[in-house]
Design a protein around this motif. Structure first.
Motif, PDB file in Angstrom:
ATOM      1  N   PRO A 144     101.043 -19.998  33.099  1.00 35.94           N
ATOM      2  CA  PRO A 144     100.406 -19.352  34.249  1.00 35.94           C
ATOM      3  C   PRO A 144      99.468 -18.207  33.871  1.00 35.94           C
ATOM      4  CG  PRO A 144     102.730 -19.733  34.683  1.00 35.94           C
ATOM      5  CD  PRO A 144     102.495 -20.070  33.229  1.00 35.94           C
ATOM      6  N   ALA A 145      99.770 -17.469  32.816  1.00 37.76           N
ATOM      7  CA  ALA A 145      98.913 -16.355  32.399  1.00 37.76           C
ATOM      8  C   ALA A 145      97.570 -16.839  31.854  1.00 37.76           C
ATOM      9  CB  ALA A 145      99.621 -15.505  31.343  1.00 37.76           C
ATOM     10  N   MET A 146      97.472 -18.128  31.557  1.00 35.27           N
ATOM     11  CA  MET A 146      96.244 -18.693  30.995  1.00 35.27           C
ATOM     12  C   MET A 146      95.537 -19.597  32.007  1.00 35.27           C
ATOM     13  SD  MET A 146      96.311 -17.677  27.761  1.00 35.27           S
ATOM     14  CE  MET A 146      95.862 -18.765  26.456  1.00 35.27           C
ATOM     15  N   ALA A 147      95.828 -19.454  33.276  1.00 33.44           N
ATOM     16  CA  ALA A 147      95.290 -20.364  34.294  1.00 33.44           C
ATOM     17  C   ALA A 147      93.766 -20.409  34.302  1.00 33.44           C
ATOM     18  CB  ALA A 147      95.824 -19.989  35.670  1.00 33.44           C
ATOM     19  N   SER A 148      93.094 -19.260  34.248  1.00 34.44           N
ATOM     20  CA  SER A 148      91.628 -19.293  34.305  1.00 34.44           C
ATOM     21  C   SER A 148      91.045 -19.922  33.045  1.00 34.44           C
ATOM     22  CB  SER A 148      91.044 -17.899  34.541  1.00 34.44           C
ATOM     23  OG  SER A 148      91.319 -17.055  33.451  1.00 34.44           O
ATOM     24  N   GLU A 149      91.629 -19.620  31.873  1.00 36.60           N
ATOM     25  CA  GLU A 149      91.176 -20.237  30.631  1.00 36.60           C
ATOM     26  C   GLU A 149      91.425 -21.746  30.667  1.00 36.60           C
ATOM     27  OE1 GLU A 149      93.081 -17.542  30.740  1.00 36.60           O
ATOM     28  OE2 GLU A 149      92.158 -15.993  29.489  1.00 36.60           O
ATOM     29  N   TRP A 150      92.572 -22.141  31.209  1.00 37.34           N
ATOM     30  CA  TRP A 150      92.901 -23.563  31.284  1.00 37.34           C
ATOM     31  C   TRP A 150      91.900 -24.304  32.172  1.00 37.34           C
ATOM     32  CZ3 TRP A 150      95.549 -26.645  28.349  1.00 37.34           C
ATOM     33  CH2 TRP A 150      95.815 -27.944  28.786  1.00 37.34           C
ATOM     34  N   ASN A 151      91.530 -23.707  33.311  1.00 35.11           N
ATOM     35  CA  ASN A 151      90.557 -24.341  34.195  1.00 35.11           C
ATOM     36  C   ASN A 151      89.204 -24.499  33.505  1.00 35.11           C
ATOM     37  OD1 ASN A 151      92.411 -24.590  36.279  1.00 35.11           O
ATOM     38  ND2 ASN A 151      91.816 -22.654  37.234  1.00 35.11           N
ATOM     39  N   GLU A 152      88.781 -23.483  32.775  1.00 35.21           N
ATOM     40  CA  GLU A 152      87.519 -23.583  32.040  1.00 35.21           C
ATOM     41  C   GLU A 152      87.630 -24.635  30.938  1.00 35.21           C
ATOM     42  OE1 GLU A 152      84.212 -20.866  29.695  1.00 35.21           O
ATOM     43  OE2 GLU A 152      86.072 -19.917  30.345  1.00 35.21           O
ATOM     44  N   PHE A 153      88.773 -24.684  30.268  1.00 32.42           N
ATOM     45  CA  PHE A 153      88.987 -25.693  29.228  1.00 32.42           C
ATOM     46  C   PHE A 153      88.874 -27.104  29.805  1.00 32.42           C
ATOM     47  CE2 PHE A 153      92.012 -28.616  27.234  1.00 32.42           C
ATOM     48  CZ  PHE A 153      91.439 -28.717  25.976  1.00 32.42           C
ATOM     49  N   ILE A 154      89.517 -27.353  30.925  1.00 35.03           N
ATOM     50  CA  ILE A 154      89.488 -28.681  31.552  1.00 35.03           C
ATOM     51  C   ILE A 154      88.048 -29.066  31.900  1.00 35.03           C
ATOM     52  CG2 ILE A 154      90.182 -30.014  33.585  1.00 35.03           C
ATOM     53  CD1 ILE A 154      92.383 -29.649  31.433  1.00 35.03           C
TER      54      ILE A 154
END
Length: 154
Positions: free
Chosen positions: A87-97
């Motif tokens: 959850p702490a990496m949600a914005s990075e994960w969205n950009e990664f996807i």
């Protein structure tokens, strides 16, 4: 050991220390090495993910949509390959996807720290500049990481 993938590869690494105003990141793309001095991230894992995203963007800007990324951060590799929930990496994960969707071939694998020396030196050199900047070129400037020029991508 030779690169077993038929695709170009990119080694990434980050340098993070507590109580600093900046983090450093480095990547060695077979086509051009780069580094970035970036705002301090919350933790080393954020720094590792941030430099991976930066390397992905640079690969795409160079028109390279098939890439084998390598990192000495096992936690990052597991996060991506196992699609772990952070959850702490949600914005990075969205950009990664989003970036991932632009690649025709993408892989990320773990490599030993001894095989990631150039990216490590670039990351430390970038952090030691203590400023926010970006540098991507086929020649690494001496002021950034002189020793990084002495190592081959292996």
């Amino acid at each position: 050991m030779e690169n077993e993938s038929p695709y170009p590869r990119c080694q990434v690494d980050a340098s993070w220390v507590k109580n600093s105003t900046v983090s450093g990141g480095g990547f060695v793309l077979e086509l051009a090495p780069g580094s970035i001095g970036m705002d301090q991230t919350l933790c080393p894992m954020h720094a590792e993910f941030t430099i991976l995203l930066y390397a992905m963007k640079n690969s795409l800007q160079l028109g390279v949509t098939s890439m084998s990324f390598e990192s000495d951060c096992l936690q990052l590799v597991k996060l991506i390959n196992d699609e772990e929930d952070w959850p702490a990496m949600a914005s990075e994960w969205n950009e990664f996807i989003h970036l991932l969707s632009l690649f025709t071939v993408f892989s990320i694998s773990f490599i030993a720290r001894e095989r990631n020396v150039r990216a490590d030196l670039l990351a430390k050199g970038a952090r030691s500049k203590n400023s926010i900047f970006s540098h991507v070129d086929s020649v690494i400037p001496g002021w950034l990481a002189h020793k990084a020029n002495l190592f081959i991508l292996n």
